[in-house]
Design an enzyme around this catalytic site. Structure first.
Site, short mmCIF file in Angstrom:
data_model
loop_
_atom_site.label_atom_id
_atom_site.label_comp_id
_atom_site.label_asym_id
_atom_site.label_seq_id
_atom_site.Cartn_x
_atom_site.Cartn_y
_atom_site.Cartn_z
N HIS A 156 0.84 -1.22 0.00
CA HIS A 156 0.00 0.00 0.00
C HIS A 156 0.86 1.27 0.00
CE1 HIS A 156 -3.23 -2.79 1.26
NE2 HIS A 156 -2.28 -3.30 2.03
N SER A 277 14.09 22.06 -16.16
CA SER A 277 12.87 22.79 -16.45
C SER A 277 13.24 24.10 -17.13
CB SER A 277 12.13 23.06 -15.14
OG SER A 277 11.28 24.18 -15.28
N LYS A 283 15.12 22.55 -10.89
CA LYS A 283 14.55 21.24 -11.21
C LYS A 283 15.52 20.29 -11.91
CE LYS A 283 10.89 19.91 -10.76
NZ LYS A 283 9.67 20.16 -11.54
N GLU A 290 9.73 8.88 -16.95
CA GLU A 290 8.33 9.28 -17.20
C GLU A 290 7.89 8.94 -18.62
OE1 GLU A 290 7.37 13.26 -14.85
OE2 GLU A 290 9.36 13.29 -15.70
#
Ligand code: ARG
Length: 461
Positions: A156, A277, A283, A290
């Site tokens: 979980h 970024s 960043k 991804e």
């Protein structure tokens, strides 16, 4: 240019239709297989006396030249010639004249295209299998370095019990092993020669199908001509196997994305495998992971497209089947690209062992071990579970971990606790004790690594 099938037609194909039904823009990728298949077919026609041996030799020579021309970039494919099969035949006839017109004896594009895709797919399966094997090797190397790197195991997404990074990595090694297995099964069923099925009903010519199969390296020949030209199970199977590869990569990517966040800080991706970024200077984004996760969707989509394309088709060949190619090609390209980029991203990531260990210590991942300890001292498991849970609640109140409690603290909750409790809840020992086959103990993990290594060596010598 007049059509190879133009005999019964009085009017030209509409330009719109020509563009619409032509597949040369994508099936050109099959040129090598198409030519190899035609060479084998021509040799067989010559051997069996269906055409003259000199004609067969002419055709083979011409096809070899066409192949060389295509590879040297000297060929402009024609949309009017529809597909790779008729483009090659047209190029051949331009080269060798009359003999070229005999190549298509006892053959249809329906069995020809099935042949080409099967040959293409067998090669691509070998490549994807090798990429998977390479990735497994990297996982095993990495696992070897992290046999004692403690981290929390999760259920979980809540810290559950302590494991090691090696054990976690080996889970993926198992998945990729099953992927290789599935591809091997798919390859076996693709490895059957459909040539000889003709358009749908075989041929009246005395073909030697075994001879063709042998020349092209097929293990068997198809046993029903209708099935041979309409079967695309192998494409669906590959897309399904590829979908599972993408599921596995995508789940792994999801973990890499989580682990590289400041909230986890378990790993840091190399600069070469991260991007920045355009607005936020601080960043460092896990874009590669991804994108692999994102690309899984198109592979699942291709599987769906293939299934839907097939499900309503009456036997035997229908033009719908031409739609198999782009779905298949895109699947092959996507899976290969993802496997290729994933491996070095994994190999270059830095592991923050300290943060992993701290997360395992801080998350009460040894609470089950404390309960097990009480069981060994005579408590029923349900009671032991309750006591251990109360001790965790107590620690949470005091902002402490279980091993920071004194013996007196423990005894307030259960008289069964003795000095050896500290050994029982020591995270390292908790892992070492799980030496069941398939467990995270270093000795179990070491033998798992050895087993995987020898499996890989046998399958990919
Ligand atoms: N381009 C076709 C395909 O990819 C080849 C087979 C065409 N056969 C036919 N009878 N139109 O499926």
């Amino acid at each position: 240019m007049s059509k190879l099938w133009g005999g019964r037609f009085q009017r030209e194909t509409d330009r719109l239709v020509e563009d619409f039904h032509s597949s040369i823009s994508f099936d050109r990728r099959l040129y090598k297989y198409d030519i190899m298949g035609s060479i084998a077919h021509a040799r067989m026609l010559g051997e069996t006396g269906i055409i003259a041996p000199e004609e067969a030799r002419e055709i083979v020579r011409g096809l070899e030249e066409v192949l060389a021309d295509i590879e040297a970039g000297r060929v402009e494919f024609s949309v009017g010639a529809e597909d790779i099969h008729m483009n090659v035949e047209q190029l051949l006839t331009t080269k060798v004249g009359e003999a070229g017109k005999k190549l298509h004896t006892a053959r249809s594009r329906n069995d020809q295209v099935a042949l080409d895709i099967r040959m293409y797919l067998k090669d691509e399966i070998d490549q994807v299998t090798a990429l998977l094997g390479g990735l497994q090797n990297s996982l095993l190397d990495l696992a070897e370095q992290h046999i004692t790197t403690v981290m929390p195991g999760y259920t979980h997404l809540q810290r559950a019990q302590p494991v090691t990074l090696a054990h976690h990595l080996l889970a993926y090694c198992q998945m990729f092993g099953r992927d290789r297995d599935r591809l091997a099964g798919c390859r076996r069923r693709a490895d059957v020669l459909p040539l000889g099925a003709g358009a749908l009903a075989g041929t009246t010519f005395p073909l030697d199908r075994e001879y063709v199969a042998e020349q092209l390296g097929f293990a068997a020949i198809t046993q029903n001509s209708l099935d041979a030209v309409s079967d695309r199970d192998f494409a669906v199977e590959f897309a399904a196997a590829a979908s599972l590869i993408m599921v596995h990569l995508s789940r792994f990517c999801e973990e890499i994305i989580l682990w590289s966040s400041a909230e986890f800080a378990f790993i840091e991706l190399d600069d070469a495998y991260s991007t920045g970024s355009s607005m936020m200077p601080q960043k460092k984004n896990p874009d590669v992971a991804e994108l692999v996760r994102g690309k899984s969707g198109r592979v699942f989509g291709n599987l769906q497209a293939l299934l839907t394309m097939l499900k309503g088709l009456p036997l035997a060949y229908n033009k719908d089947l031409q739609e198999d190619k782009e779905a298949l090609f895109d699947t092959v390209d996507t899976v290969k690209k993802c496997l290729i980029v994933f491996r070095p991203m994994l190999e270059t990531m830095r592991v923050n062992k300290e943060n992993m260990a701290a997360a395992a210590r801080g998350g009460f991942t040894n609470a089950t071990d404390l309960a097990d300890y009480l069981v060994r001292r005579g408590a029923p498991f349900r009671v032991a579970h309750e006591v251990s849970g109360k001790l965790v609640a107590h620690c949470l109140e005091q902002n402490r971990t279980l091993d920071q409690l004194s013996l007196d603290d423990f005894k307030k909750f259960s008289p069964l606790v003795a000095e050896d409790v500290y050994e029982a809840i020591d995270i390292k020992r908790c892992i070492e004790a799980r030496k069941v086959t398939g467990g995270p103990a270093p000795e179990a993990v070491s033998s798992a690594i050895a087993a995987e290594r020898s499996r890989l060596a046998v399958e990919q010598p």
